[in-house]
Write an enzyme that holds these catalytic residues in place. Structure first.
Site, PDB file in Angstrom:
ATOM      1  N   ASP A   1     -18.520 -48.958 -10.311  1.00 47.61           N
ATOM      2  CA  ASP A   1     -18.203 -49.540  -9.004  1.00 47.61           C
ATOM      3  C   ASP A   1     -17.025 -50.513  -9.146  1.00 47.61           C
ATOM      4  OD1 ASP A   1     -19.370 -49.626  -6.117  1.00 47.61           O
ATOM      5  OD2 ASP A   1     -19.163 -51.735  -6.638  1.00 47.61           O
TER       6      ASP A   1
ATOM      7  N   HIS B   1     -25.773 -44.583  -9.414  1.00 48.77           N
ATOM      8  CA  HIS B   1     -24.783 -45.658  -9.328  1.00 48.77           C
ATOM      9  C   HIS B   1     -25.149 -46.863 -10.189  1.00 48.77           C
ATOM     10  CE1 HIS B   1     -21.443 -47.582  -7.219  1.00 48.77           C
ATOM     11  NE2 HIS B   1     -22.197 -48.650  -7.029  1.00 48.77           N
TER      12      HIS B   1
ATOM     13  N   TYR C   1     -14.246 -56.793  -0.633  1.00 46.54           N
ATOM     14  CA  TYR C   1     -13.731 -55.593   0.025  1.00 46.54           C
ATOM     15  C   TYR C   1     -12.547 -55.941   0.928  1.00 46.54           C
ATOM     16  CZ  TYR C   1     -17.754 -52.811  -1.491  1.00 46.54           C
ATOM     17  OH  TYR C   1     -18.679 -52.124  -2.248  1.00 46.54           O
TER      18      TYR C   1
END
EC number: 3.3.2.10
Length: 402
Positions: free
Chosen positions: A198, A380, A327
């Site tokens: 990630d 993940h 983000y």
């Protein structure tokens, strides 16, 4: 309410260079009883959403499941035990030109161990790595070959967990990679490898790009790359590569609302996450289910204690907003950072439950992928879900770079 992020009190080395200072101080996780009482009080006063009959997970985290999880969080989950486990490993906080970075620093008993930095992503934390620290640092004690030992640095991303909220704009991937590189140098590691998934995959690749002389190789369980032409992502692809790209871009088109919110207006949604522990739990647990090969049953892949340890790290440190802000800083419209480009050898583990899988062709011209390893299971959060497979793969890949 008490301050959620305890500050370190004892000083240890400071490095000063042309780029500024990097001060390192010891750290201990210490959540107060007042914060535990506040959590239980808020959970007891949750105003629950309505729920359509038979909706399951179609609309997001089901209220029926969330109520069970939060009831356990209030009355069954043992945070003091989780805190003790976190504190069983040495920790510190570095301040790099005002940027605060918490990290675990676990040296191997093996004198020739290879230094490695392990970096998590969102919505993960250093708690993801608790089951792999022992086998990686002390393989002799875990049935492995002592020649595979690592000295580990496991940071909380700035704005995440025990690093606490960021306090300035512009803390994107390259800023973080620079801070991590300077921490490694301050700790005395002039040669080290990197691993991550990630956001941690991006940071690992950026560390190699930043200083290839210091980072002889890095390993990823997510590829931080995209198509050469974003307007035509499927150009030149066929067969399995085309199917893989179509699946990933389908996810980006139809299941990435969290991403769009966090890269544009993170503070709007995270006001609710910071005020309601039930909202914080719903926001995170849905991703653990969706991004894992668990056939829809999140607790077949993770225990409730594992899920709630990670969620509690976000809650007690009040970092829902600052973690989402990454983000905005790194991916938001008009702010998107250039993807890494490096010739440093890269290993990639392709876990089947990973939601963000990219074709190898996308990596060409950006990353020097010398090992592409399909994994039998895992998703993940691989270090947490399948620690044995994760450890074996890391040991295997880095044997050639010691």
């Amino acid at each position: 309410m008490t301050t959620r992020v305890p500050l370190p009190t004892q000083a240890t080395p400071t490095a000063t260079g042309s780029a500024g200072t990097c001060a390192v101080e010891p750290f201990t996780v210490a959540v107060s009883q007042a914060d535990l009482d506040d959590l239980r009080d808020r959970l007891a006063r949750t105003r629950w959403a309505d729920e359509l009959p038979g909706a399951g997970w179609d609309y997001g985290t089901p209220v029926s499941y969330l109520r069970e999880l939060c009831a356990y969080w209030a009355d069954g989950f043992d945070w003091p035990a989780a805190q003790t486990r976190l504190n069983s490993w040495p920790q510190a906080v570095a301040t790099v030109d005002g940027l605060r970075v918490h990290f675990l620093h676990v040296r191997s008993p093996e004198p020739d161990a290879l230094p490695m930095i392990l970096t998590h992503g969102w919505p993960g934390s250093v708690a993801e790595f608790l089951d792999v620290i022992g086998p990686l640092t002390d393989p002799r004690a875990h049935g492995g070959d002592p020649a595979d030992a690592f000295h580990l640095v496991v940071p909380s991303l700035p704005g995440f967990g025990f690093s606490g909220p960021t306090t300035r704009r512009g803390v994107h991937g390259r800023v973080i990679a620079d801070a991590f590189g300077r921490i490694m140098a301050t700790l005395g590691y002039d040669r080290y490898v990197a691993q991550g998934g990630d956001i941690g995959a991006l940071i690992s690749a950026l560390l190699a790009e930043r200083d290839p002389a210091a980072v002889p190789a890095f390993h990823l369980n997510l590829l931080p790359v995209g198509p050469a032409d974003p307007t035509n992502p499927f150009a030149g692809l066929d067969g399995e590569d085309l199917a893989l790209a179509q699946r990933t871009f389908g996810f980006l088109a139809h299941d990435a609302g969290y991403w769009r919110i966090q890269e544009t207006r993170p503070q709007t949604v995270t006001t609710g996450l910071l005020d309601s522990p039930a909202a914080q739990a719903a926001w995170i647990v849905e991703k653990f289910r969706a991004w894992t090969d668990c056939d829809g049953d999140v607790e077949s892949a993770f225990t409730r204690d594992q899920l709630l340890t990670n969620i509690s790290v976000y809650w007690f440190t009040a970092t829902a907003n600052s973690s989402a802000r990454f983000y905005y800083e790194n991916n938001g419209p008009g702010r998107a950072q250039e993807l890494p480009r490096t010739d440093v050898p890269c290993g990639y583990a392709e876990f089947p439950g990973e939601h963000f899988r990219m074709p190898r062709a996308y990596a060409e011209g950006r990353l020097n992928v010398v090992s592409w390893q399909p994994m039998a299971r895992g998703g993940h959060f691989a270090a947490l879900q399948v620690p044995d497979l994760y450890v074996d793969e890391i040991r295997r890949f880095f044997r050639d770079y010691r």
